[in-house]
Enzyme design. Structure first.
Site, PDB file in Angstrom:
ATOM      1  N   GLU A 107      42.088  12.744   1.769  1.00 39.29           N
ATOM      2  CA  GLU A 107      40.911  12.367   0.975  1.00 39.29           C
ATOM      3  C   GLU A 107      40.587  10.894   1.191  1.00 39.29           C
ATOM      4  OE1 GLU A 107      38.592  14.578   0.010  1.00 39.29           O
ATOM      5  OE2 GLU A 107      40.175  15.513  -1.191  1.00 39.29           O
ATOM      6  N   GLY A 122      32.154  18.721  -6.150  1.00 40.17           N
ATOM      7  CA  GLY A 122      33.083  18.256  -5.113  1.00 40.17           C
ATOM      8  C   GLY A 122      33.352  19.313  -4.061  1.00 40.17           C
ATOM      9  N   SER A 137      30.931  20.168  -1.860  1.00 36.61           N
ATOM     10  CA  SER A 137      30.072  19.860  -0.737  1.00 36.61           C
ATOM     11  C   SER A 137      28.788  20.687  -0.670  1.00 36.61           C
ATOM     12  CB  SER A 137      30.896  20.055   0.542  1.00 36.61           C
ATOM     13  OG  SER A 137      30.338  19.384   1.576  1.00 36.61           O
ATOM     14  N   SER A 138      28.130  20.777  -1.820  1.00 36.55           N
ATOM     15  CA  SER A 138      26.835  21.462  -1.831  1.00 36.55           C
ATOM     16  C   SER A 138      25.820  20.697  -0.974  1.00 36.55           C
ATOM     17  CB  SER A 138      26.314  21.602  -3.265  1.00 36.55           C
ATOM     18  OG  SER A 138      26.194  20.328  -3.862  1.00 36.55           O
ATOM     19  N   ASP A 169      32.401  16.727   5.600  1.00 33.15           N
ATOM     20  CA  ASP A 169      31.728  17.856   4.943  1.00 33.15           C
ATOM     21  C   ASP A 169      30.790  18.589   5.900  1.00 33.15           C
ATOM     22  OD1 ASP A 169      33.067  16.703   2.871  1.00 33.15           O
ATOM     23  OD2 ASP A 169      31.285  15.963   1.824  1.00 33.15           O
TER      24      ASP A 169
END
Ligand code: GLA
Length: 388
Positions: free
Chosen positions: A29, A120, A122-123, A166
């Site tokens: 991350e 969170g 990743s739309s 992403d």
């Protein structure tokens, strides 16, 4: 979805449908914009766009979620300016396509998404990548260039200085596998996950206002760390170039906060590699331990967690069958991801929901993280989910 499309846009040519998934990051991350390693999986939660040409030179975009229709002149997309609403994602992608020399003609687009917003998962990337495919309408485009183009849309148009993770996983996701991405050379390898285990994402249902500005701060703090370290090791261009041993030698020369940010990134890169090794050996306990170490590092050194995420991690660890748990994505809300025995999934869901509700009075949404295929055209239209 085809029916909904014709209801909205009338008797147009038959639309084609394109799909791009959201993701959950297992470990790694805030390493992507430091050119390090990440290990996400693509989810079966995805954004679907039905698209057909429109003869009048207009780009019309309808969002089923928001029940909003927006209209743009296709001929001026190359000079589009952000409006700070959801259309910035598809319009930003259209502008990047035009700038890359790919003309964008008039079209009607209908968007349906099962990726929750602000969770969170990743739309944003799912919307960018599905928009790119819909606007390309079947024209060939190199997949890596497509991921990079969508990242540029987010950085240059939406204004979020994100890394490549992403958009990359939305394009390159694979069923049954996690994908280890090297964010410096843009290569990847598929990582087998042991049998008998499962990953579950639990949504805090909060997104703290800090998330955007803190993300920018972290990007700057990492750049400051690189600058400081490069005075001792001139070959260092990004935190990816710094080994844990090198870091130990220079940490005391950096401002305290900058040193903690860098320590997170340097140790997190090492954790991704150890996690992949553990996964390959079937060492599930080792994987879980690394996830928890990752969380503590994000919580204390990188400071992008929040009380709700910390609570969910601790609540998960107290439940039967759990090997490890951590926040996933940018932080300041959104989801945790938990590694557990598959046969403990039902009791975990009930237990974690009960604990969170008792603490915050809110029922968290829970998603099973089944590794799924990356973006593409949907040929089997019956697989498109109906409107929730
Ligand atoms: C967001 C960004 C990604 C990545 C993660 C943190 O999801 O879009 O590029 O930096 O945060 O790992």
């Amino acid at each position: 979805m085809i029916g909904a499309f014709h209801q909205r846009f009338g008797p147009t040519p038959q639309p084609r449908v394109f799909r791009a998934p959201g993701r959950v990051n297992l470990i790694g991350e805030h390493t992507d914009y430091n050119l390090g390693f990440v290990l996400p999986v693509a989810l079966d939660l995805a954004t679907y766009i039905a698209a057909a040409p429109s003869p009048d030179g207009k780009l019309r975009i309808y969002s089923e979620d928001r029940q909003q229709l927006r209209e743009f002149d296709a001929s001026s997309l190359g000079a589009a300016e952000p409006t700070h609403e959801w259309t910035d994602y598809p319009v930003g992608v259209a502008r990047e396509l035009v700038r890359a020399g790919v003309p964008v003609a008039g079209a009607n687009l209908l968007i349906r998404s099962t990726v929750p917003d602000g969770a969170g998962l990743s739309s944003s990337a799912a919307l960018e990548v599905s928009s790119a495919l819909a606007l390309l309408a079947g024209r060939e485009f190199d997949p890596l260039e497509l991921a990079k183009l969508c990242q540029r849309a987010e950085r240059n148009f939406v204004g979020m200085p994100c890394g490549i993770m992403d958009q990359y996983i939305s394009v390159f996701g694979r069923a049954h596998s996690a994908v280890e991405i090297d964010c410096r050379n843009f290569g990847h390898r598929l990582v087998n996950l042991p049998g008998g285990i499962t990953f579950i994402a639990v949504n805090t249902m909060v997104k703290h206002a800090l998330s955007g500005s803190a993300y920018r701060d972290r990007v700057r703090e990492c750049a400051a760390a690189v600058e400081g370290i490069a005075t001792v090791f001139p070959d260092v261009r990004s935190l990816r170039d710094v080994s844990p041993e090198q870091f130990a030698g220079v940490a005391s020369r950096l401002p305290e906060v900058v040193a903690r940010r860098a320590r997170h990134v340097v140790t997190e890169d090492a954790r991704v590699n150890r996690f992949v090794e553990a996964s390959t050996l079937g060492d599930v306990a080792g994987m879980g331990k690394l996830m928890l170490e990752s969380h503590r590092s994000l919580q204390h050194d990188y400071e992008v967690s929040c009380a709700e995420l910390d609570f969910l991690v601790d609540a998960a660890l107290a439940l039967d069958g759990v090997y490890g748990s951590r926040m996933t994505g940018g932080g300041f809300g959104g989801c945790t991801v938990t590694l557990l025995r598959s046969d403990a999934a039902a009791s975990f869901r009930a237990g974690v929901a009960r604990a969170y509700h008792q603490q915050y009075g809110v029922t968290p949404r829970i998603y099973s993280c089944e590794p799924s295929e990356g973006a593409g055209e949907v040929k089997k239209l019956e697989t498109i989910p109906s409107l929730a």
